[in-house]
Scaffold this active site. Structure first.
Site: not given
Ligand code: OAD
Length: 255
Positions: A109-112, A127, A196-197, A240
């Site tokens: 889902q990452n754009v990076d 995304h 990490g989602t 991660a």
């Molecule tokens: P979130 O910010 O919703 O979730 C990030 C997850 O990563 C959380 O569960 C954290 O606990 C976890 N996390 C934090 N630090 C971490 C680490 N060091 N190692 C592993 N996990 C860790 O991000 P996404 O699930 O990616 O879309 O969010 C989904 C979408 O929401 C994104 O792609 C974005 C946003 O809308 C768009 O911009 C289109």
């Protein structure tokens, strides 16, 4: 014990026919990019952007491009982080799992762009990609330097459609070509590794649930509980960058 969970996860992955990865913002936290939700999240601080971002873009594409060049609020912070970010051991670990033939495909889902930078080849960026632009009419993708911003909104060199940043906005349909790849891969998968989602945003959040519904295995890595935790066969609590390299070591030991 985390070590036992990691070893069990490695065994389950090796016993599966088709392991697919799903990553979110959390995998890039250790590369200096803040997540969106939860502790330290951009939207925890700035609030969520409007849910109709794409409709606003369509109504006034020029304004969107002006906002991008101003880089207000969370956008400015995000852009700065994305521009300087480098992959870290978790990205390299997933690339290695692909190389070993254990991970068949990665949906991010990452754009990076960090998975590609780390060497992952079979990647679907559901995304989009921050470093690209996309025509909303013919879906052609362009590298940033291919498109002049002298006149905004820029127009597609192929079909004269309006060009936007490739990152998918709230309210914007996932481009069909990427969605089809994701659906194919998730349909093939009997084991999904979610890293990490928060599993909050659909359709990506539905992929682990689909694999599980079809009788597959669900493994999760992250420091906190998520929407998926209750469904997981194994939920490994940790960062991660720490857990994934250990998972690779365990897989290699068992191969
Ligand atoms: P979130 O910010 O919703 O979730 C990030 C997850 O990563 C959380 O569960 C954290 O606990 C976890 N996390 C934090 N630090 C971490 C680490 N060091 N190692 C592993 N996990 C860790 O991000 P996404 O699930 O990616 O879309 O969010 C989904 C979408 O929401 C994104 O792609 C974005 C946003 O809308 C768009 O911009 C289109």
């Amino acid at each position: 014990m985390i070590k036992e969970d990691i070893d069990r996860a490695a065994s389950l992955m090796l016993a599966s026919d088709y392991v697919v990865g799903l990553t979110g913002a959390g995998i890039s936290v250790e590369s200096g990019i803040r997540p969106f939700r939860g502790p330290g999240g951009l939207w925890t601080e700035y609030g969520e952007p409007p849910m109709d971002g794409y409709q606003r873009f369509l109504a006034d594409p020029k304004r969107h491009w002006e906002q991008i060049s101003r880089k207000d609020g969370y956008l400015g912070e995000l852009y700065k982080a994305l521009e300087g970010a480098k992959p870290h051991p978790a990205h390299y670990a997933l690339a290695e799992l692909e190389e070993l033939g254990v991970l068949k495909y990665l949906i991010t889902q990452n754009v990076d762009n960090l998975h590609r930078a780390a060497g992952s080849k079979k990647v679907a960026e559901i995304h989009g990609n921050f470093f690209r632009m996309r025509c909303i009419q013919c879906n052609s993708r362009y590298e940033q330097e291919e498109i002049s911003l002298e006149s905004i909104p820029p127009l597609c060199p192929k079909c004269a459609g309006i060009i936007k940043t490739d990152g998918v906005m709230f309210g914007e349909p996932i481009p069909l070509d990427v969605l089809e790849v994701c659906q194919r891969e998730v349909g093939n998968s009997d084991c999904i590794l979610s890293v990490g989602t928060s599993a909050f945003v659909y359709p990506a959040a539905g992929f682990p649930k689909q694999v599980k519904r079809n009788g597959g295995v669900l493994i999760e890595i992250g420091p906190y509980e998520t929407e998926l935790t209750a469904l997981c066969d194994i939920s490994i609590r940790g960062k991660a960058g720490k857990v994934l390299p250990q998972l690779v070591d365990s897989v290699k030991f068992k191969l």
